[in-house]
Write a protein that holds these residues in place. Structure first.
Motif, PDB file in Angstrom:
ATOM      1  N   GLU A   1       0.819  -1.209   0.207  1.00 25.21           N
ATOM      2  CA  GLU A   1      -0.094   0.037  -0.075  1.00 25.21           C
ATOM      3  C   GLU A   1       1.044   1.397  -0.044  1.00 25.21           C
TER       4      GLU A   1
ATOM      5  N   TYR B   1       1.926   1.909  -3.612  1.00 25.50           N
ATOM      6  CA  TYR B   1       0.965   1.370  -4.757  1.00 25.50           C
ATOM      7  C   TYR B   1       0.999   2.601  -5.774  1.00 25.50           C
TER       8      TYR B   1
ATOM      9  N   SER C   1      -2.772  -3.847  -4.838  1.00 29.65           N
ATOM     10  CA  SER C   1      -2.003  -3.333  -3.582  1.00 29.65           C
ATOM     11  C   SER C   1      -2.482  -4.345  -2.554  1.00 29.65           C
TER      12      SER C   1
ATOM     13  N   ARG D   1      -1.624  -5.337   1.593  1.00 27.89           N
ATOM     14  CA  ARG D   1      -1.467  -4.712   3.033  1.00 27.89           C
ATOM     15  C   ARG D   1      -0.081  -5.039   3.527  1.00 27.89           C
TER      16      ARG D   1
END
Length: 450
Positions: free
Chosen positions: A271, A274, A363, A365
């Motif tokens: 993330e 991204y 994306s 985590r």
């Protein structure tokens, strides 16, 4: 029954350029019978004698590189530089296996049982049917034919229906160097391929789609099958990826207009980087122009399939590079380099093998989530990891479910290294000395002493 010839189309222009025979039952039966009759003589050669003949075939490919180039370009529309590279690799494969077969090793042998002596012979399987696709006509044929021939088999090749040109020339050169019917070509459509698989061949080596591969497996019964069924390669790009990452991915993705089973497809990033990754990939792909840097899609069906996937992708972000085509190429199957981002999880651009000059970006985590995304599709052929952290790189390369994993590079292959799929990407091995055993069977011979 005689089928109408297949119309051949130049993918650069979309115009008919000629026609090719469409093989049917009598053509297949005649070719299989001739290959069967040629097996005894070819298998009787020593590995050294076969090596000399395969080496000469490699020489002819190199000596006639201009003819092969013209034929490959007519069927695929690839730039000259791509074609020349692939012709060189095809010649190298015949030369590699010519000599690899002379260094073959066998399982343990000797006095393994008291009063007896044993050894293991590697024997050819017989007649091999090689059904190869249109994306790399000559090179994919070499991947299959070179180890099969070096192992002592005869081979019948069925090329993609749109790209028979270079294999017709290869068959002619093979007849001159290996002998009549040792390597022969049967041209035609998908029905021709099914007829060949159903015929009296001893093994099928197939490269193509998952659906067609499943059909081949069902038709093969208990005969040996080697399947390479495509991929949907995950690419994990970490925040500390090298500066060359994006340009390298764009080059690999657009090589052969993205029509490669191992091409980078699904870029997965964390993330935190991204948006930067989407931006950098968009800029890198915009530098790759169809018509200047890479060729068209191969045929009308493939172009329509690509357009369907893109239209249904549901991407909120779509960056597409312009075309750089020439006069007369307006009706060709050209598609610009493309990046799709902000996609739904069930987007067909993620779940299907696109087979075009397109990268998606997703994306994650964290790294564990990135691996989950990488493994969310049934294919498991190839993957790559991009990071300057060697520990992360080796860990992820080892944990990725793929037959081939690269670190800070993609599509780097050579004859010495094995290539093969897992899961829906098939089974079996191409390239390396390991591929010889795809086309051999061991026989144990034990003799009582005294």
């Amino acid at each position: 029954m005689t089928a109408a010839p297949i119309q051949l189309v130049d993918p650069r222009t979309g115009h008919v350029r000629g026609e090719s025979p469409n093989g049917r039952e009598h053509d297949i039966a005649r070719a299989v019978d001739a290959a069967r009759k040629a097996t005894g003589g070819w298998a009787a050669y020593t590995p050294r004698e076969r090596a000399y003949r395969l080496d000469r075939l490699a020489d002819l490919i190199e000596e006639h590189a201009e003819q092969y180039t013209a034929r490959e370009q007519a069927g695929t529309g690839k730039p000259r530089a791509e074609v020349m590279q692939e012709i060189g690799e095809a010649a190298d494969l015949f030369r590699f296996y010519a000599w690899a077969a002379r260094t073959a090793t066998a399982p343990a042998a000797g006095g393994l049982k008291a009063g007896h002596e044993s050894w293991v012979r590697w024997e050819p399987i017989g007649v091999v049917a090689a059904v190869v696709p249109w994306n790399y006509p000559l090179m994919m044929a070499a991947w299959r034919c070179a180890p099969a021939l070096a192992a002592g088999n005869t081979v019948l090749v069925k090329p993609g229906e749109s790209t028979p040109d270079s294999l017709d020339l290869l068959a002619s050169h093979a007849a001159d160097t290996l002998g009549p019917d040792v390597l022969a070509v049967v041209t035609g459509d998908r029905h021709t391929g099914r007829l060949l698989v159903d015929s009296d061949v001893d093994m099928i080596a197939f490269t193509g789609s998952n659906t067609a591969g499943a059909d081949v497996q069902a038709r093969a019964g208990i005969r040996r099958v080697s399947l390479e069924l495509g991929g949907n390669s995950p690419v994990i790009v970490l925040p500390d990826a090298p500066a060359h990452t994006y340009a390298d991915l764009a080059a690999a993705c657009t090589y052969n207009a993205g029509q490669s089973c191992a091409v980078p497809a699904r870029v997965i990033t964390l993330e935190e980087n991204y948006r930067d990754t989407v931006q950098a990939l968009g800029e890198a792909m915009a530098e790759r122009l169809a018509g200047r840097d890479f060729g068209p899609l191969n045929n009308a069906d493939q172009a329509a399939r690509y357009d369907r996937i893109v239209a249904a992708a549901g991407a909120d972000r779509d960056v597409t590079a312009p075309l750089a085509t020439g006069p007369g190429e307006e009706d060709g199957y050209w598609r610009g380099a493309r990046v799709l981002a902000d996609l739904p999880d069930d987007s067909p651009a993620l779940t299907e093998e696109v087979f075009g000059p397109l990268l998606t970006v997703q994306s994650a985590r964290d790294i564990e989530h990135a691996l989950d995304i990488a493994h969310s599709v049934p294919q498991a052929l190839a993957a790559s990891v991009w990071t300057q952290n060697l520990g992360h790189a080796l860990d992820l390369a080892g944990r990725l479910d793929a037959g081939e994993a690269w670190v800070n590079c993609h599509l780097v292959q050579t004859a010495e290294l094995p290539h093969g799929g897992r899961g829906a990407s098939g089974q079996g091995t191409d390239l390396s000395v390991l591929a010889l055993h795809e086309y051999q069977r061991p026989k144990t011979v034990t003799i009582r002493l005294g």
